[in-house]
Scaffold this motif. Sequence first.
Motif, PDB file in Angstrom:
ATOM      1  N   GLY A  53       0.812  -1.221   0.000  1.00 16.51           N
ATOM      2  CA  GLY A  53       0.000   0.000   0.000  1.00 16.51           C
ATOM      3  C   GLY A  53       0.841   1.264   0.000  1.00 16.51           C
ATOM      4  N   ILE A  54       0.186   2.371   0.303  1.00 16.96           N
ATOM      5  CA  ILE A  54       0.898   3.658   0.239  1.00 16.96           C
ATOM      6  C   ILE A  54       1.122   4.252   1.624  1.00 16.96           C
ATOM      7  CG2 ILE A  54       0.048   4.084  -2.097  1.00 16.96           C
ATOM      8  CD1 ILE A  54      -1.880   6.192  -0.955  1.00 16.96           C
ATOM      9  N   GLU A  55       1.140   3.371   2.655  1.00 18.86           N
ATOM     10  CA  GLU A  55       1.473   3.836   4.000  1.00 18.86           C
ATOM     11  C   GLU A  55       2.963   4.228   4.045  1.00 18.86           C
ATOM     12  OE1 GLU A  55       0.335   0.716   3.289  1.00 18.86           O
ATOM     13  OE2 GLU A  55      -1.400   0.215   4.544  1.00 18.86           O
ATOM     14  N   ASP A  56       3.417   4.701   5.206  1.00 21.42           N
ATOM     15  CA  ASP A  56       4.842   4.995   5.373  1.00 21.42           C
ATOM     16  C   ASP A  56       5.637   3.705   5.219  1.00 21.42           C
ATOM     17  OD1 ASP A  56       5.101   7.876   6.167  1.00 21.42           O
ATOM     18  OD2 ASP A  56       3.593   7.217   7.612  1.00 21.42           O
ATOM     19  N   ILE A  57       6.677   3.768   4.420  1.00 14.40           N
ATOM     20  CA  ILE A  57       7.450   2.552   4.129  1.00 14.40           C
ATOM     21  C   ILE A  57       8.078   1.971   5.390  1.00 14.40           C
ATOM     22  CG2 ILE A  57       9.524   3.846   3.439  1.00 14.40           C
ATOM     23  CD1 ILE A  57       8.273   0.460   2.011  1.00 14.40           C
ATOM     24  N   GLU A  58       8.444   2.830   6.352  1.00 15.60           N
ATOM     25  CA  GLU A  58       9.062   2.315   7.586  1.00 15.60           C
ATOM     26  C   GLU A  58       8.073   1.396   8.322  1.00 15.60           C
ATOM     27  OE1 GLU A  58       8.856   5.480   6.682  1.00 15.60           O
ATOM     28  OE2 GLU A  58      10.901   6.260   6.578  1.00 15.60           O
ATOM     29  N   ASP A  59       6.809   1.794   8.371  1.00 16.26           N
ATOM     30  CA  ASP A  59       5.808   0.960   9.055  1.00 16.26           C
ATOM     31  C   ASP A  59       5.589  -0.356   8.319  1.00 16.26           C
ATOM     32  OD1 ASP A  59       5.271   2.740  11.181  1.00 16.26           O
ATOM     33  OD2 ASP A  59       4.005   3.957   9.870  1.00 16.26           O
ATOM     34  N   ILE A  60       5.606  -0.295   6.985  1.00 14.13           N
ATOM     35  CA  ILE A  60       5.422  -1.510   6.182  1.00 14.13           C
ATOM     36  C   ILE A  60       6.568  -2.485   6.430  1.00 14.13           C
ATOM     37  CG2 ILE A  60       5.444  -2.369   3.795  1.00 14.13           C
ATOM     38  CD1 ILE A  60       3.912   0.175   2.976  1.00 14.13           C
ATOM     39  N   VAL A  61       7.790  -1.984   6.371  1.00  8.63           N
ATOM     40  CA  VAL A  61       8.974  -2.842   6.531  1.00  8.63           C
ATOM     41  C   VAL A  61       9.046  -3.416   7.949  1.00  8.63           C
ATOM     42  CG1 VAL A  61      11.500  -2.736   6.653  1.00  8.63           C
ATOM     43  CG2 VAL A  61      10.317  -1.859   4.639  1.00  8.63           C
ATOM     44  N   GLU A  62       8.747  -2.581   8.940  1.00  7.42           N
ATOM     45  CA  GLU A  62       8.783  -3.086  10.327  1.00  7.42           C
ATOM     46  C   GLU A  62       7.753  -4.198  10.520  1.00  7.42           C
ATOM     47  OE1 GLU A  62      10.054   1.259  12.116  1.00  7.42           O
ATOM     48  OE2 GLU A  62       8.249   0.307  12.960  1.00  7.42           O
ATOM     49  N   ASP A  63       6.586  -4.027   9.897  1.00  3.45           N
ATOM     50  CA  ASP A  63       5.532  -5.038  10.009  1.00  3.45           C
ATOM     51  C   ASP A  63       6.004  -6.358   9.392  1.00  3.45           C
ATOM     52  OD1 ASP A  63       2.870  -5.637  10.869  1.00  3.45           O
ATOM     53  OD2 ASP A  63       2.189  -5.546   8.790  1.00  3.45           O
ATOM     54  N   LEU A  64       6.608  -6.281   8.205  1.00  2.00           N
ATOM     55  CA  LEU A  64       7.088  -7.493   7.526  1.00  2.00           C
ATOM     56  C   LEU A  64       8.190  -8.169   8.340  1.00  2.00           C
ATOM     57  CD1 LEU A  64       7.157  -6.104   3.875  1.00  2.00           C
ATOM     58  CD2 LEU A  64       5.575  -7.829   4.762  1.00  2.00           C
ATOM     59  N   ASP A  65       9.103  -7.373   8.890  1.00  2.40           N
ATOM     60  CA  ASP A  65      10.204  -7.940   9.676  1.00  2.40           C
ATOM     61  C   ASP A  65       9.680  -8.669  10.910  1.00  2.40           C
ATOM     62  OD1 ASP A  65      12.164  -7.147   7.964  1.00  2.40           O
ATOM     63  OD2 ASP A  65      12.768  -5.364   9.097  1.00  2.40           O
ATOM     64  N   ARG A  66       8.719  -8.031  11.574  1.00  2.00           N
ATOM     65  CA  ARG A  66       8.174  -8.649  12.781  1.00  2.00           C
ATOM     66  C   ARG A  66       7.465  -9.963  12.441  1.00  2.00           C
ATOM     67  NH1 ARG A  66       3.944  -8.303  14.559  1.00  2.00           N
ATOM     68  NH2 ARG A  66       3.389  -6.573  13.207  1.00  2.00           N
ATOM     69  N   ALA A  67       6.692  -9.961  11.356  1.00  5.64           N
ATOM     70  CA  ALA A  67       5.968 -11.167  10.961  1.00  5.64           C
ATOM     71  C   ALA A  67       6.931 -12.274  10.524  1.00  5.64           C
ATOM     72  CB  ALA A  67       4.973 -10.845   9.844  1.00  5.64           C
ATOM     73  N   LEU A  68       8.035 -11.875   9.894  1.00  6.79           N
ATOM     74  CA  LEU A  68       9.037 -12.881   9.508  1.00  6.79           C
ATOM     75  C   LEU A  68       9.657 -13.519  10.743  1.00  6.79           C
ATOM     76  CD1 LEU A  68      11.026 -11.366   6.478  1.00  6.79           C
ATOM     77  CD2 LEU A  68       9.622 -13.438   6.482  1.00  6.79           C
ATOM     78  N   ARG A  69       9.919 -12.684  11.763  1.00  2.90           N
ATOM     79  CA  ARG A  69      10.482 -13.238  13.003  1.00  2.90           C
ATOM     80  C   ARG A  69       9.498 -14.222  13.630  1.00  2.90           C
ATOM     81  NH1 ARG A  69      12.252  -7.975  13.795  1.00  2.90           N
ATOM     82  NH2 ARG A  69      10.584  -7.500  15.267  1.00  2.90           N
ATOM     83  N   GLU A  70       8.230 -13.856  13.657  1.00  8.36           N
ATOM     84  CA  GLU A  70       7.199 -14.765  14.214  1.00  8.36           C
ATOM     85  C   GLU A  70       7.148 -16.055  13.416  1.00  8.36           C
ATOM     86  OE1 GLU A  70       5.336 -14.466  16.931  1.00  8.36           O
ATOM     87  OE2 GLU A  70       6.308 -12.549  17.400  1.00  8.36           O
ATOM     88  N   ALA A  71       7.230 -15.937  12.093  1.00 10.28           N
ATOM     89  CA  ALA A  71       7.124 -17.113  11.229  1.00 10.28           C
ATOM     90  C   ALA A  71       8.308 -18.046  11.430  1.00 10.28           C
ATOM     91  CB  ALA A  71       7.047 -16.680   9.764  1.00 10.28           C
ATOM     92  N   GLY A  72       9.458 -17.478  11.804  1.00  8.07           N
ATOM     93  CA  GLY A  72      10.654 -18.281  11.988  1.00  8.07           C
ATOM     94  C   GLY A  72      10.704 -18.981  13.330  1.00  8.07           C
ATOM     95  N   ARG A  73       9.838 -18.530  14.247  1.00  9.45           N
ATOM     96  CA  ARG A  73       9.811 -19.112  15.596  1.00  9.45           C
ATOM     97  C   ARG A  73       9.076 -20.440  15.560  1.00  9.45           C
ATOM     98  NH1 ARG A  73       8.233 -14.258  19.074  1.00  9.45           N
ATOM     99  NH2 ARG A  73      10.353 -13.558  18.692  1.00  9.45           N
ATOM    100  N   VAL A  74       9.689 -21.505  16.062  1.00 13.67           N
ATOM    101  CA  VAL A  74       9.001 -22.813  15.961  1.00 13.67           C
ATOM    102  C   VAL A  74       8.160 -23.077  17.204  1.00 13.67           C
ATOM    103  CG1 VAL A  74       9.318 -25.288  15.517  1.00 13.67           C
ATOM    104  CG2 VAL A  74      10.929 -23.628  14.590  1.00 13.67           C
TER     105      VAL A  74
END
Length: 384
Positions: A363-384
Amino acid sequence: MMRFATSAIHAGQGPDPATGATIVPIYQTSTFTQTSIGVHQGYEYSRSGNPTRAALESCLAALDGGGHGLAYASGLAAETGVLSLLAPGDHIVAVSDLYGGTARLLASVFAPLGMETTFVDDSSPESVAAALRPNTRIVWVETPSNPLLQMTDIAAIAEIAHGAGVWLAVDNTFATPALQRPLDRGADLAVYSTTKYIGGHSDVVGGAVVVRDADLAERLRFHQNATGSIAGPFDAWLTLRGVKTLEVRMERHCRNAAAVAAHLTGASGVAEVIYPGLEGHPGHELAVRQMRGFGGMVSVRLAGGVSAAERFLESLEVFSLAESLGGVESLACYPARMTHASIPEAERERRGIGGGLVRLSVGIEDIEDIVEDLDRALREAGRV
Ligand SMILES: *Cc1c(COP(=O)(O)O)cnc(C)c1O
């Protein structure tokens, strides 16, 4: 001739002749009063024509350099309008990597009516040429495609199609005329789900077709009126409101998506990033030639497969886990079980839609918020 951003705001949208209203009103009326039998101001009944819809149709025609635009109740209604130009016994050639609903329409609605489709996996001009038959009437391509973002060379396919006396229809929903104008490259029909970037705010479902040929436009218009697959006045108005900002929104979508693609490339837990703007994308050079920007869609294959995809999608907060794309807000989906669930599983697996594949509509939100969201979700996804 007005330029693109000016056309988006002004084409078909002069002051209202009755009141001077600067913005085209929502003509929420089914019928129009005649002063004598057959004497009226060009409108009789809103299925056949409505001033709000007419404004949208003129605007969309201008944006594609088309001359003739038609606005429908949905993208699939627009596609149905185009495919209804065919008759039983006619043959269709379509790329395999299509919006799931388009594949379903071809295979489950038009095939039983006697219009068979040959799906070609790689959309190279050679493969499309090899699939043509004497009874082929239309070639259908989607570029960039959904969800694998494959690129198809519109000009090359147009040449092959026209050499065989066949129409070329391009589903231009992902690129929009702001980034790619199929008619300029020889396509006969530009087809849209305006639900996506053209409307742009996830608040309306609609479709459109733009053509140059007056006879083709006439046939489409006959079918649109005869079957009643029209966009209603309020939907047309919302779409018109959205389209005014199409160019600025697309610029920002492209910028944010490019940043996301760069950020995710090589990130922990990410096996593959698919974005036409990346130099490693097989269609990158074609995208540079054919498009003014690489679009707002990024597909990502997570290394942890379906379970990682599940955790990733559940963990996103800025991104909504939702069907659809092209709105101002970021959306994420799992194509295999959402947008592409109507495709048989074996076919999906064969094409690589499944496992860890997630599709992001940046989307067209602030890119920092988009990237932080993706990073956090990736960390969650990597947690077993
Ligand atoms: C959504 C979509 C469609 C179908 O449009 P609707 O408005 O949902 O009927 C067709 N093609 C593409 C590429 C789409 O994304």
